[in-house]
Motif scaffolding. Structure first.
Motif, PDB file in Angstrom:
ATOM      1  N   GLY A 234       0.864  -1.217   0.112  1.00 10.00           N
ATOM      2  CA  GLY A 234       0.167   0.317  -0.435  1.00 10.00           C
ATOM      3  C   GLY A 234       0.904   1.227  -0.142  1.00 10.00           C
ATOM      4  N   ILE A 235       1.820   1.503   0.811  1.00 10.84           N
ATOM      5  CA  ILE A 235       2.701   2.439   0.617  1.00 10.84           C
ATOM      6  C   ILE A 235       3.404   2.760  -0.830  1.00 10.84           C
ATOM      7  N   ALA A 236       3.935   1.902  -1.495  1.00 13.05           N
ATOM      8  CA  ALA A 236       4.277   1.504  -2.515  1.00 13.05           C
ATOM      9  C   ALA A 236       3.148   2.751  -3.279  1.00 13.05           C
ATOM     10  N   MET A 237       1.162   1.795  -3.583  1.00 11.88           N
ATOM     11  CA  MET A 237       0.264   2.363  -4.472  1.00 11.88           C
ATOM     12  C   MET A 237       0.220   3.980  -4.075  1.00 11.88           C
ATOM     13  N   VAL A 238       0.630   4.321  -2.247  1.00  8.48           N
ATOM     14  CA  VAL A 238       1.052   6.022  -2.007  1.00  8.48           C
ATOM     15  C   VAL A 238       1.189   6.895  -3.510  1.00  8.48           C
ATOM     16  N   LEU A 239       2.607   6.269  -2.733  1.00 12.93           N
ATOM     17  CA  LEU A 239       4.111   6.615  -3.787  1.00 12.93           C
ATOM     18  C   LEU A 239       3.549   7.005  -5.904  1.00 12.93           C
TER      19      LEU A 239
ATOM     20  N   ALA B 211       3.727   2.799 -14.732  1.00  9.40           N
ATOM     21  CA  ALA B 211       2.586   2.828 -14.850  1.00  9.40           C
ATOM     22  C   ALA B 211       1.413   2.107 -14.704  1.00  9.40           C
ATOM     23  N   VAL B 212       2.768   0.112 -14.311  1.00 10.11           N
ATOM     24  CA  VAL B 212       2.175  -1.100 -13.393  1.00 10.11           C
ATOM     25  C   VAL B 212       2.184  -1.128 -12.520  1.00 10.11           C
ATOM     26  N   VAL B 213       2.480   0.319 -11.348  1.00  9.26           N
ATOM     27  CA  VAL B 213       2.564  -0.211  -9.845  1.00  9.26           C
ATOM     28  C   VAL B 213       1.249  -0.166  -9.696  1.00  9.26           C
ATOM     29  N   ALA B 214       0.001   0.536  -9.532  1.00  6.05           N
ATOM     30  CA  ALA B 214      -1.225   0.177  -9.338  1.00  6.05           C
ATOM     31  C   ALA B 214      -2.020  -1.146  -9.098  1.00  6.05           C
ATOM     32  N   PRO B 215      -1.824  -1.668 -11.157  1.00  7.68           N
ATOM     33  CA  PRO B 215      -2.688  -2.895 -10.924  1.00  7.68           C
ATOM     34  C   PRO B 215      -1.731  -3.979  -9.957  1.00  7.68           C
ATOM     35  N   LEU B 216      -0.143  -3.358 -10.037  1.00  9.82           N
ATOM     36  CA  LEU B 216       0.524  -4.971  -9.484  1.00  9.82           C
ATOM     37  C   LEU B 216      -0.037  -4.333  -7.869  1.00  9.82           C
ATOM     38  N   SER B 217       0.084  -3.865  -7.202  1.00  8.24           N
ATOM     39  CA  SER B 217      -0.558  -3.318  -5.596  1.00  8.24           C
ATOM     40  C   SER B 217      -1.771  -3.873  -5.368  1.00  8.24           C
ATOM     41  N   PHE B 218      -2.817  -3.284  -6.509  1.00  9.05           N
ATOM     42  CA  PHE B 218      -3.583  -4.886  -5.843  1.00  9.05           C
ATOM     43  C   PHE B 218      -4.101  -6.099  -5.925  1.00  9.05           C
ATOM     44  N   SER B 219      -3.112  -6.759  -7.769  1.00 10.06           N
ATOM     45  CA  SER B 219      -2.899  -8.048  -7.465  1.00 10.06           C
ATOM     46  C   SER B 219      -2.005  -8.401  -6.701  1.00 10.06           C
TER      47      SER B 219
END
Length: 396
Positions: free
Chosen positions: A199-204, A297-305
Motif C-alpha cells: 500500500g505504501i508503494a501505491m501511495v507513492l 504505469a504498472v505500480v497500481a495494478p500490481l499493487s491490487f494484484s
C-alpha cells in the motif's frame, strides 16, 4: 466463455471510470467560471469529492461481505450515471456541489468494485491480467481528455451526455460470486503488514499520478511560455505512455517478474521526473512526463494484484472455499483502495504547497520519493506465511 465476457465487461468498467473522470477534470475551469468559484473554493469541492470517494470505498468494503462485487459495481455506475448529468445541468451552485458529492461516492464504489472484479478474474486466469485492466482505465482517460478538449467551446450541458456511458456499462455481464456463503461468518487473520508495504508503494504512485494530472499543465504554463492549447500535453503524454506500458504489462510481468519490473520502473520514473525538473523547454518537459508515465504505469495494478494474493492465501495449509476466499479478498481490496486516496491527497496538495514558489521544486520531491518503490518491490512477491492467530472460517 463466462470469464472472457466478464473480462470485457470489467475492462469497460475501468474505461468508463477513466473517461468520466478526465472528461470532467478537463472542464474544471469552465465549472469554476460558471459558478464563480475561487481557487480555494474549487479546491474544497475537489477535496470533498476525494474524501467522499474514500467513503464510497468504505461502503463497498462493508457491503462486500454480503453482496458480490458485480452488484456493487452496477450500483456505483448507476450512481455516477445520475450524478454526472446532475452536476453538468445544475441550475444552482448547491446542486452542482450535490452532484459532485454523488459522483465522489460513486467514484469510490466503482474504484473498489472494478478492482474486486479484476482480481477475481486474475485468480481464475492464473496469470497477470491486472495491468491490462488499468490500461483500459488509461485509455478511457485519454478518450475523456479528448472529449473535454473537443467540447471546450461548447456549453457544460453537452458534457452531461457522457452520463450515458456508465448507464450502458452497468448492465454488462460482470463476474458473479462463486456459489456458497456470501458473507464472512467470522473474522479471519489477514497479514496486514505485507499488505501495508504494498500500500505504501501505491501511495507513492498515486502521489506522482495525481501530481502530474493536477499540476502538470500548470507547470508548463507557469514555467515556460507554453501556448495555452499545448499545456494539456503534459497529462496527455503521461497517459499515452502509461497506457501503452499497461497494455503490454501482462506480458512484461510474466517474462521479467514483478520485482524487476517495479525496480526498473521506479528508476525510469525518477529519470522522467528529473527531465521535467531540469527541462530547458516545455517540449522537453512533455517528454519527461511521458517517460515518467512509462516508468510507473504498472505500480497500481500490481499493487491490487499483490494485495489480493496475500489476502486470499490459505490458512494453515488449507485453502478457503471459493465463495469465502472471494468475499475475504473483496473486503480487503475495498479497504486497500484507501491508499489510492491518500496518495491522491498528497499529490494534489503537497506538490502545490512545496512548489508554490516554483513547481520545479514541487516535482523534485516526488522525484526522490518515487525511489521508495525499489526497497518495497519484494513485498509484491512475498512468500505467504500461513496465518494461525484466528480460526479458519467455516463454510456454514
Amino acid at each position: 466463455m463466462q470469464n472472457s465476457r466478464a473480462r470485457a465487461a470489467t475492462a469497460a468498467g475501468f474505461l468508463t471510470q477513466g473517461l468520466i473522470l478526465l472528461s470532467l477534470t478537463t472542464r474544471l475551469p469552465d465549472f469554476q467560471d460558471k459558478w464563480h468559484l475561487s481557487d480555494v473554493k474549487l479546491s474544497l469541492v475537489l477535496l470533498m469529492m476525494i474524501l467522499l470517494a474514500g467513503v464510497g470505498s468504505v461502503v463497498a468494503e462493508t457491503l462486500a461481505k454480503r453482496r458480490d462485487s458485480a452488484t456493487l459495481l452496477r450500483s456505483g455506475l448507476l450512481l455516477i450515471a445520475v450524478a454526472v448529468p446532475l452536476l453538468c445541468l445544475a441550475p444552482t451552485t448547491a446542486v452542482y456541489v450535490a452532484g459532485m458529492a454523488g459522483y465522489g461516492i460513486g467514484l469510490g464504489v466503482v474504484d473498489a468494485s472494478t478492482n474486486m472484479q479484476a482480481v477475481a478474474l486474475e485468480h481464475r486466469y492464473g496469470r497477470p491480467i491486472l495491468p491490462s485492466f488499468h490500461g483500459a482505465w488509461t485509455l478511457g482517460g485519454v478518450i475523456g481528455a479528448l472529449i473535454g478538449l473537443a467540447t471546450a467551446e461548447s456549453s457544460l450541458q453537452v458534457s452531461a451526455v457522457v452520463g450515458i456511458v456508465p448507464l450502458v456499462v452497468a448492465f454488462g455481464p460482470f463476474l458473479p460470486r462463486d456459489h456458497g456463503p456470501t458473507e464472512l461468518p467470522t473474522e479471519v487473520a489477514v497479514p496486514w503488514r505485507p499488505i501495508i508495504l504494498v500500500g505504501i508503494a501505491m501511495v507513492l504512485f498515486y502521489m506522482v499520478d495525481t501530481g502530474v494530472q493536477t499540476w502538470g499543465p500548470l507547470f508548463l504554463d507557469h514555467t515556460f511560455t507554453t501556448p495555452e492549447r499545448y499545456v494539456a500535453l503534459s497529462a496527455l503524454a503521461y497517459l499515452l505512455a502509461s497506457g501503452a506500458v499497461r497494455i503490454a504489462g501482462d506480458w512484461l510481468v510474466s517474462r521479467l517478474g514483478v520485482v524487476v519490473i517495479l525496480r526498473v520502473g521506479a528508476l525510469i520514473g525518477t529519470a522522467g521526473l528529473a527531465v521535467v525538473v531540469f527541462s530547458p523547454t516545455w517540449q522537453v518537459a512533455v517528454l519527461g512526463f511521458a517517460v515518467l508515465g512509462a516508468g510507473v504505469a504498472v505500480v497500481a495494478p500490481l499493487s491490487f494484484s499483490a494485495a489480493a494474493r496475500i489476502a486470499g492465501a490459505s490458512e494453515g495449509g488449507v485453502e478457503f472455499e471459493p465463495a469465502v476466499r472471494q468475499a475475504r479478498v473483496d473486503a480487503v481490496i475495498a479497504r486497500f483502495n484507501q491508499f489510492n486516496y491518500v496518495g491522491a491527497l498528497l499529490g494534489s496538495v503537497m506538490t502545490g504547497l512545496v512548489g508554490q514558489d516554483s513547481l520545479r521544486i514541487g516535482f523534485a520531491v516526488p522525484m526522490i520519493l518515487v525511489l521508495g518503490i525499489i526497497p518495497l518491490a519484494p513485498a509484491f512477491a512475498p512468500k505467504i506465511v500461513a496465518a494461525v492467530s484466528a480460526p479458519r472460517p467455516s463454510a456454514s
